[in-house]
Design a protein around this motif. Sequence first.
Motif, short mmCIF file in Angstrom:
data_model
loop_
_atom_site.label_atom_id
_atom_site.label_comp_id
_atom_site.label_asym_id
_atom_site.label_seq_id
_atom_site.Cartn_x
_atom_site.Cartn_y
_atom_site.Cartn_z
N SER A 1 10.66 21.59 6.59
CA SER A 1 11.60 21.44 5.65
C SER A 1 10.74 21.24 4.15
O SER A 1 9.65 21.81 4.22
CB SER A 1 12.11 19.77 5.68
N GLU A 2 11.63 21.06 3.25
CA GLU A 2 10.89 21.08 1.95
C GLU A 2 10.00 19.98 1.99
O GLU A 2 10.24 19.07 2.86
CB GLU A 2 12.05 21.04 0.84
N THR A 3 9.01 20.08 1.04
CA THR A 3 8.20 18.94 0.69
C THR A 3 8.70 17.96 -0.18
O THR A 3 9.26 18.07 -1.12
CB THR A 3 6.81 19.36 0.29
N TYR A 4 8.46 16.44 0.26
CA TYR A 4 9.18 15.29 -0.17
C TYR A 4 7.75 14.50 -0.89
O TYR A 4 7.04 14.13 -0.19
CB TYR A 4 9.94 14.64 0.69
N GLY A 5 8.16 14.23 -2.06
CA GLY A 5 6.91 13.40 -2.71
C GLY A 5 7.26 11.83 -2.23
O GLY A 5 8.35 11.36 -2.12
N VAL A 6 6.12 11.27 -2.25
CA VAL A 6 6.13 9.57 -1.61
C VAL A 6 5.40 9.11 -2.74
O VAL A 6 4.08 9.35 -2.87
CB VAL A 6 5.92 9.42 -0.41
N ILE A 7 5.87 8.09 -3.57
CA ILE A 7 5.29 7.40 -4.58
C ILE A 7 5.11 5.95 -4.07
O ILE A 7 5.88 5.39 -3.51
CB ILE A 7 5.90 7.39 -5.80
N VAL A 8 3.83 5.56 -3.98
CA VAL A 8 3.48 4.25 -3.48
C VAL A 8 3.24 3.54 -4.47
O VAL A 8 2.23 3.68 -5.33
CB VAL A 8 2.34 4.44 -2.34
N ILE A 9 3.88 2.39 -4.63
CA ILE A 9 3.59 1.38 -5.83
C ILE A 9 3.32 -0.08 -5.28
O ILE A 9 3.78 -0.40 -4.01
CB ILE A 9 4.70 1.50 -6.88
N ASP A 10 2.95 -1.03 -6.05
CA ASP A 10 2.86 -2.30 -5.62
C ASP A 10 4.13 -3.00 -5.70
O ASP A 10 5.07 -2.68 -6.79
CB ASP A 10 1.86 -3.10 -6.49
N GLY A 11 4.36 -3.96 -5.14
CA GLY A 11 5.75 -4.99 -5.04
C GLY A 11 5.49 -5.81 -6.12
O GLY A 11 4.41 -6.24 -6.47
N VAL A 12 6.65 -6.30 -6.63
CA VAL A 12 6.59 -7.44 -7.41
C VAL A 12 6.57 -8.90 -6.99
O VAL A 12 5.76 -9.68 -7.06
CB VAL A 12 7.70 -7.29 -8.62
N THR A 13 7.56 -8.99 -5.74
CA THR A 13 7.79 -10.15 -5.03
C THR A 13 6.80 -10.16 -3.99
O THR A 13 6.74 -9.23 -3.08
CB THR A 13 9.15 -10.41 -4.48
N GLN A 14 5.96 -11.16 -3.95
CA GLN A 14 4.82 -11.28 -2.83
C GLN A 14 5.26 -12.26 -1.98
O GLN A 14 5.69 -13.37 -2.30
CB GLN A 14 3.70 -11.33 -3.49
N ASN A 15 4.49 -12.37 -0.81
CA ASN A 15 4.72 -13.41 0.34
C ASN A 15 3.58 -14.32 -0.09
O ASN A 15 2.40 -14.12 0.14
CB ASN A 15 4.49 -12.92 1.81
N VAL A 16 3.92 -15.59 -0.56
CA VAL A 16 2.94 -16.48 -1.04
C VAL A 16 3.02 -17.82 -0.03
O VAL A 16 4.20 -18.33 0.07
CB VAL A 16 3.17 -16.84 -2.43
N SER A 17 2.08 -18.37 0.44
CA SER A 17 1.92 -19.63 1.27
C SER A 17 2.08 -20.57 0.36
O SER A 17 0.99 -20.83 -0.48
CB SER A 17 1.06 -19.39 2.14
N ALA A 18 2.80 -21.41 0.80
CA ALA A 18 2.71 -22.98 -0.13
C ALA A 18 1.50 -23.89 0.56
O ALA A 18 0.92 -23.77 1.36
CB ALA A 18 3.95 -23.48 0.35
#
Length: 109
Positions: free
Chosen positions: A92-109
């Motif tokens: 297939s054609e080549t597809y770009g994948v941009i990996v970024i950091d998420g905003v909402t994070q799993n935070v333990s209480a």
Amino acid sequence: MSGFILKRGSTLILEASLRNFQGAPVNLTGATLTAQLRDVQDGLIATLTVTPINNRPGVVQIAYSGDTTQWIAGQYRTDLRVSWENGLIQQSETYGVIVIDGVTQNVSA
């Protein structure tokens, strides 16, 4: 080159539709489908699984079952390779994948 954005820690699951020049779904019987995710220096980041979807001719799921939290934010690329029983190989054609950091994070209480 078109592409998509993946947030680190997210599950990588894509769906692709393979069609011939007339727009009809490609019969994937007997085909071997493979895909890899590579960085811009051609380093292998992940081997992806490619699975035809039942009852959906020409449609495949491209996925990575591992953990993406350790992937470095940046630009990557992938494509889909189809190897046919008669020895023909298509990509297939080549597809770009941009990996970024998420905003909402799993935070333990």
